[in-house]
Design an enzyme around this catalytic site. Structure first.
Site, PDB file in Angstrom:
ATOM      1  N   GLY A  43     104.705 -24.218 -83.602  1.00  0.00           N
ATOM      2  CA  GLY A  43     104.309 -22.884 -83.144  1.00  0.00           C
ATOM      3  C   GLY A  43     102.909 -22.497 -83.589  1.00  0.00           C
ATOM      4  N   CYS A  44     102.207 -23.408 -84.229  1.00  0.00           N
ATOM      5  CA  CYS A  44     100.831 -23.149 -84.650  1.00  0.00           C
ATOM      6  C   CYS A  44      99.896 -23.934 -83.736  1.00  0.00           C
ATOM      7  CB  CYS A  44     100.610 -23.587 -86.096  1.00  0.00           C
ATOM      8  SG  CYS A  44     101.560 -22.653 -87.300  1.00  0.00           S
ATOM      9  N   ALA A  45      98.820 -23.299 -83.291  1.00  0.00           N
ATOM     10  CA  ALA A  45      97.847 -23.978 -82.435  1.00  0.00           C
ATOM     11  C   ALA A  45      97.133 -25.073 -83.225  1.00  0.00           C
ATOM     12  CB  ALA A  45      96.845 -22.977 -81.880  1.00  0.00           C
ATOM     13  N   SER A  46      96.807 -24.779 -84.480  1.00  0.00           N
ATOM     14  CA  SER A  46      96.221 -25.786 -85.377  1.00  0.00           C
ATOM     15  C   SER A  46      97.371 -26.544 -86.028  1.00  0.00           C
ATOM     16  CB  SER A  46      95.409 -25.103 -86.479  1.00  0.00           C
ATOM     17  OG  SER A  46      94.454 -24.252 -85.926  1.00  0.00           O
TER      18      SER A  46
END
Length: 140
Positions: free
Chosen positions: A47-50
């Protein structure tokens, strides 16, 4: 690593969001790097872009262990957000972590409204993962 109280005080001192942004990056630079062998798919936060990794350590009472966390990211600003999340939750009993909504704290210091929606969602994913893990450990 800075304590949560120190971070809150520093945010209060910094008026300008640009200064706060730089401060978050500085917090990330001060975060100890996560060992390569801990950068596994099990430790990756979805759920984190990075890319973000979180590692949990527990000690003490098995029914309500003290939880400590290590974390890292491949993005400078996100490393700073990881540092703030770790300062918020590390060193507390699982039951306290499960009950602690970090977003109340993040809103008070003006962190959330200045993040992009992607970063805000990533922050939510980190908090959700830590709190869910704490709920499981507190109920064990």
């Amino acid at each position: 690593m800075a304590s949560l109280d120190q971070i809150i005080d520093d945010f209060a001192f910094l008026d300008d969001w640009e200064d706060r942004y730089r401060y978050v990056i500085e917090l990330g630079k001060a975060l100890p790097e996560l060992a390569e062998e801990k950068r596994t798919s099990e430790n990756k936060v979805m759920g984190c872009a990075s890319q973000v990794w979180l590692v949990t350590h527990t000690s003490g009472d098995p029914d309500n262990p003290i939880m400590n966390f290590e974390g890292d990211s491949d993005a400078h600003i996100v490393r700073g957000l990881v540092a703030i999340v770790l300062a918020t939750y590390s060193g507390k009993p699982a039951s306290e972590i499960a009950a602690l909504d970090a977003f109340e704290i993040f809103s008070k210091i003006g962190l959330v409204e200045n993040l992009s929606s992607q970063r805000s969602n990533g922050l939510r994913s980190m908090v959700k993962r830590i709190r869910e893990e704490a709920k499981v450990r507190a109920a064990a």
